[in-house]
Write a protein that holds these residues in place. Structure first.
Motif, PDB file in Angstrom:
ATOM      1  N   ALA A   1       0.858  -1.179   0.000  1.00  0.00           N
ATOM      2  CA  ALA A   1       0.000   0.000   0.000  1.00  0.00           C
ATOM      3  C   ALA A   1       0.894   1.228   0.000  1.00  0.00           C
ATOM      4  O   ALA A   1       1.724   1.393   0.897  1.00  0.00           O
ATOM      5  CB  ALA A   1      -0.918  -0.003   1.220  1.00  0.00           C
ATOM      6  N   MET A   2       0.788   2.038  -1.014  1.00  0.00           N
ATOM      7  CA  MET A   2       1.583   3.270  -1.141  1.00  0.00           C
ATOM      8  C   MET A   2       3.077   2.985  -1.028  1.00  0.00           C
ATOM      9  O   MET A   2       3.816   3.642  -0.314  1.00  0.00           O
ATOM     10  CB  MET A   2       1.129   4.294  -0.090  1.00  0.00           C
ATOM     11  CG  MET A   2      -0.315   4.704  -0.293  1.00  0.00           C
ATOM     12  SD  MET A   2      -0.929   5.841   0.960  1.00  0.00           S
ATOM     13  CE  MET A   2       0.137   7.225   0.685  1.00  0.00           C
ATOM     14  N   LYS A   3       3.515   1.945  -1.745  1.00  0.00           N
ATOM     15  CA  LYS A   3       4.923   1.532  -1.815  1.00  0.00           C
ATOM     16  C   LYS A   3       5.472   1.014  -0.479  1.00  0.00           C
ATOM     17  O   LYS A   3       6.660   0.824  -0.329  1.00  0.00           O
ATOM     18  CB  LYS A   3       5.818   2.673  -2.330  1.00  0.00           C
ATOM     19  CG  LYS A   3       5.413   3.189  -3.688  1.00  0.00           C
ATOM     20  CD  LYS A   3       5.577   2.145  -4.748  1.00  0.00           C
ATOM     21  CE  LYS A   3       5.189   2.710  -6.102  1.00  0.00           C
ATOM     22  NZ  LYS A   3       5.046   1.693  -7.098  1.00  0.00           N
ATOM     23  N   MET A   4       4.585   0.766   0.491  1.00  0.00           N
ATOM     24  CA  MET A   4       4.992   0.182   1.770  1.00  0.00           C
ATOM     25  C   MET A   4       4.540  -1.271   1.785  1.00  0.00           C
ATOM     26  O   MET A   4       3.401  -1.576   1.451  1.00  0.00           O
ATOM     27  CB  MET A   4       4.359   0.929   2.951  1.00  0.00           C
ATOM     28  CG  MET A   4       4.726   2.379   2.974  1.00  0.00           C
ATOM     29  SD  MET A   4       5.535   3.016   4.425  1.00  0.00           S
ATOM     30  CE  MET A   4       5.516   1.848   5.658  1.00  0.00           C
ATOM     31  N   MET A   5       5.444  -2.166   2.145  1.00  0.00           N
ATOM     32  CA  MET A   5       5.146  -3.589   2.190  1.00  0.00           C
ATOM     33  C   MET A   5       4.832  -4.010   3.623  1.00  0.00           C
ATOM     34  O   MET A   5       5.584  -3.673   4.549  1.00  0.00           O
ATOM     35  CB  MET A   5       6.330  -4.407   1.680  1.00  0.00           C
ATOM     36  CG  MET A   5       6.748  -4.060   0.274  1.00  0.00           C
ATOM     37  SD  MET A   5       5.425  -4.425  -0.895  1.00  0.00           S
ATOM     38  CE  MET A   5       6.306  -4.257  -2.423  1.00  0.00           C
ATOM     39  N   THR A   6       3.730  -4.720   3.796  1.00  0.00           N
ATOM     40  CA  THR A   6       3.322  -5.204   5.112  1.00  0.00           C
ATOM     41  C   THR A   6       3.198  -6.716   5.049  1.00  0.00           C
ATOM     42  O   THR A   6       2.465  -7.247   4.205  1.00  0.00           O
ATOM     43  CB  THR A   6       1.959  -4.599   5.524  1.00  0.00           C
ATOM     44  OG1 THR A   6       2.056  -3.175   5.502  1.00  0.00           O
ATOM     45  CG2 THR A   6       1.536  -5.075   6.898  1.00  0.00           C
ATOM     46  N   ASP A   7       3.924  -7.419   5.917  1.00  0.00           N
ATOM     47  CA  ASP A   7       3.804  -8.874   5.982  1.00  0.00           C
ATOM     48  C   ASP A   7       2.431  -9.235   6.517  1.00  0.00           C
ATOM     49  O   ASP A   7       1.922  -8.614   7.453  1.00  0.00           O
ATOM     50  CB  ASP A   7       4.855  -9.478   6.920  1.00  0.00           C
ATOM     51  CG  ASP A   7       6.256  -9.446   6.328  1.00  0.00           C
ATOM     52  OD1 ASP A   7       6.392  -9.240   5.104  1.00  0.00           O
ATOM     53  OD2 ASP A   7       7.216  -9.640   7.099  1.00  0.00           O
ATOM     54  N   VAL A   8       1.831 -10.273   5.925  1.00  0.00           N
ATOM     55  CA  VAL A   8       0.589 -10.827   6.434  1.00  0.00           C
ATOM     56  C   VAL A   8       0.970 -12.066   7.227  1.00  0.00           C
ATOM     57  O   VAL A   8       1.512 -13.022   6.667  1.00  0.00           O
ATOM     58  CB  VAL A   8      -0.386 -11.205   5.291  1.00  0.00           C
ATOM     59  CG1 VAL A   8      -1.669 -11.796   5.857  1.00  0.00           C
ATOM     60  CG2 VAL A   8      -0.683 -10.007   4.409  1.00  0.00           C
ATOM     61  N   LEU A   9       0.718 -12.021   8.528  1.00  0.00           N
ATOM     62  CA  LEU A   9       1.022 -13.153   9.393  1.00  0.00           C
ATOM     63  C   LEU A   9      -0.222 -13.998   9.586  1.00  0.00           C
ATOM     64  O   LEU A   9      -1.346 -13.478   9.589  1.00  0.00           O
ATOM     65  CB  LEU A   9       1.530 -12.663  10.751  1.00  0.00           C
ATOM     66  CG  LEU A   9       2.799 -11.807  10.733  1.00  0.00           C
ATOM     67  CD1 LEU A   9       3.137 -11.339  12.138  1.00  0.00           C
ATOM     68  CD2 LEU A   9       3.964 -12.578  10.131  1.00  0.00           C
ATOM     69  N   ALA A  10      -0.028 -15.305   9.771  1.00  0.00           N
ATOM     70  CA  ALA A  10      -1.161 -16.196   9.974  1.00  0.00           C
ATOM     71  C   ALA A  10      -1.932 -15.818  11.245  1.00  0.00           C
ATOM     72  O   ALA A  10      -3.163 -15.887  11.268  1.00  0.00           O
ATOM     73  CB  ALA A  10      -0.689 -17.642  10.045  1.00  0.00           C
ATOM     74  N   ASN A  11      -1.226 -15.429  12.301  1.00  0.00           N
ATOM     75  CA  ASN A  11      -1.827 -15.069  13.585  1.00  0.00           C
ATOM     76  C   ASN A  11      -2.648 -16.184  14.221  1.00  0.00           C
ATOM     77  O   ASN A  11      -3.359 -15.965  15.189  1.00  0.00           O
ATOM     78  CB  ASN A  11      -2.679 -13.799  13.474  1.00  0.00           C
ATOM     79  CG  ASN A  11      -1.834 -12.566  13.285  1.00  0.00           C
ATOM     80  OD1 ASN A  11      -0.737 -12.475  13.816  1.00  0.00           O
ATOM     81  ND2 ASN A  11      -2.321 -11.624  12.508  1.00  0.00           N
TER      82      ASN A  11
END
Length: 135
Positions: free
Chosen positions: A99-109
């Motif tokens: 999102a807007m050139k920012m990468m966010t890891d998606v964790l299983a949680n």
């Protein structure tokens, strides 16, 4: 617009397998997307929702932490982070959202087994959208 009218619009959405519907009646306008529909239905029609839950076994889902573009791997040449049938733990990275050139890891949680992948590489996703079903 009355609550019954909104329920009728939701029924039209579901019965016709639509993902989005907009309706205008005079000065009233309503727009409903299926991604946000589960939260809407639980407040409007809780009795029907509980009957459905009794019939269908509940599943655990991994949901999106943010709005953006979903990627299954860190780059196009890399193998996907996970696949159907793979065990995951709370700290397992299952994808990335840009999102807007920012990468966010998606964790299983959650701990579990990936039963179904609900999105594709490069899909635009919404906050809270179901990405993976766990068994």
């Amino acid at each position: 617009m009355k609550l019954e009218d909104i329920n009728d619009i939701v029924k039209i959405l579901n019965e016709n397998n639509l993902t989005h519907i907009s309706f205008r009646n005079g000065d009233s306008k309503i727009s409903i997307s299926k991604n946000n529909l589960s939260n809407f239905q639980s407040g409007v029609n809780a009795e029907s929702e509980s009957e459905t839950e009794k019939q269908v076994p509940t599943s655990e889902y991994i949901t999106s932490p943010t709005v953006g573009t979903f990627y299954v791997s860190s780059d196009p040449e890399s193998t996907p982070f996970i696949s159907v049938g793979q065990k995951v733990t709370k700290s397992t990275v299952v994808g990335i959202v840009e999102a807007m050139k920012m990468m966010t890891d998606v964790l299983a949680n959650k701990d579990g087994l990936i039963a179904e992948i609900l999105v594709s590489d490069g899909d635009s996703i919404e906050y809270g959208q179901k990405l993976f079903r766990l068994s």
